[in-house]
Enzyme design. Structure first.
Site, PDB file in Angstrom:
ATOM      1  N   HIS A  15       0.824  -1.209   0.000  1.00 21.81           N
ATOM      2  CA  HIS A  15       0.000   0.000   0.000  1.00 21.81           C
ATOM      3  C   HIS A  15       0.863   1.266   0.000  1.00 21.81           C
ATOM      4  O   HIS A  15       2.034   1.255   0.396  1.00 21.81           O
ATOM      5  CB  HIS A  15      -0.940   0.012   1.216  1.00 21.81           C
ATOM      6  CG  HIS A  15      -0.220  -0.006   2.533  1.00 21.81           C
ATOM      7  ND1 HIS A  15       0.376   1.108   3.084  1.00 21.81           N
ATOM      8  CD2 HIS A  15       0.006  -1.015   3.405  1.00 21.81           C
ATOM      9  CE1 HIS A  15       0.929   0.800   4.235  1.00 21.81           C
ATOM     10  NE2 HIS A  15       0.724  -0.494   4.456  1.00 21.81           N
ATOM     11  N   GLU A 111      -2.599  -7.155   7.398  1.00 16.66           N
ATOM     12  CA  GLU A 111      -1.343  -6.954   8.108  1.00 16.66           C
ATOM     13  C   GLU A 111      -1.319  -7.751   9.410  1.00 16.66           C
ATOM     14  O   GLU A 111      -2.371  -8.138   9.939  1.00 16.66           O
ATOM     15  CB  GLU A 111      -1.137  -5.460   8.393  1.00 16.66           C
ATOM     16  CG  GLU A 111       0.183  -5.104   9.083  1.00 16.66           C
ATOM     17  CD  GLU A 111       1.418  -5.505   8.280  1.00 16.66           C
ATOM     18  OE1 GLU A 111       1.710  -6.732   8.223  1.00 16.66           O
ATOM     19  OE2 GLU A 111       2.098  -4.617   7.749  1.00 16.66           O
TER      20      GLU A 111
END
Length: 237
Positions: A15, A111
């Protein structure tokens, strides 16, 4: 002649810069209360991109289209920063082609859960978990588990499930994935058959960059996905 049993190409995109990235400046914990105040109380799955992060994602789209064309599927982790990264990347694609890209959310590529120390400053973490530094030193960065959170080995089990699914369902296709820095290490562990020692920390200079692009392509002679490039940054070009 054997039939390909996994994607023809797998493109992993970390990201863009998130507000938490900017507040922590690459450190494990917040440096102080002033740094934490910028993002305090926002859960990890709701952390957005910064203005720079949005720009990184937008600038990454056109080069990906020029190199790889239209992916069959584009996965994201469901976290706000990966959704916004995906949207930014796709904004660089011709508008009439975007409906051909099937977007999917998958929680297995989220994550690592950092546990109870998620919102702590360095001072607080060292005070409340005085044994933690020794725990990391003893067990290593792949197997050690933060209090209340996940080790990277735990994350690898999730990523294994994700890969097994796309190997089964996306064979022969081009798959893009918007994911996270820690999760990327788990992809590399599995796809490149790393040892525990290799996975304990990133090799020097190989920490994943925001919107860094990692490409695996199917090698017919080996019968598996092979790393072709790692951590390529297009948004600076």
């Amino acid at each position: 002649m054997s039939t390909i049993d996994r994607p023809r190409r797998l493109v992993l995109i970390r990201h863009g810069e998130s507000r938490r990235n900017a507040a922590k400046k690459g450190e494990t914990y917040f440096a102080d209360e002033a740094a934490r105040a910028l993002i305090r109380g926002v859960p990890d799955h709701k952390i957005p991109l910064t203005d720079l992060g949005h720009e990184q994602a937008r600038k990454t789209g056109p080069p990906l289209f020029a190199r790889f064309g239209v992916p069959d599927y584009f996965y994201h982790s469901g976290y706000q920063r990966t959704r916004e990264t995906l949207e930014g990347v796709l904004s660089g694609y011709p508008e009439h082609l975007r409906p051909d890209i099937r977007v999917r959310e998958n929680m297995f590529i989220r994550e690592r859960d950092s546990g109870y120390s998620y919102d702590m400053t360095t001072e607080e973490a060292e005070r409340d978990f005085p044994w933690l530094r020794e725990h990391w030193k003893t067990n290593g960065g792949f197997l050690a588990r933060p209090p209340g959170g996940e080790s990277l080995a735990d994350v690898t089990a999730r990523v294994y499930t994700f890969l097994s699914t796309i190997f089964r369902d996306r064979a022969g296709q081009t798959v893009f994935v918007a994911t996270h820095g820690g999760t990327l290490r788990c992809f590399r562990y599995l796809l490149e058959r790393w040892t525990y020692a290799q996975a304990e920390h990133w090799p020097p200079g190989q920490s994943p960059k925001n919107c860094g692009v990692t490409v695996y392509e199917y090698d017919d002679s080996l019968g598996r996905l092979v790393l072709r490039e790692y951590n390529t940054v297009y948004w600076r070009e």
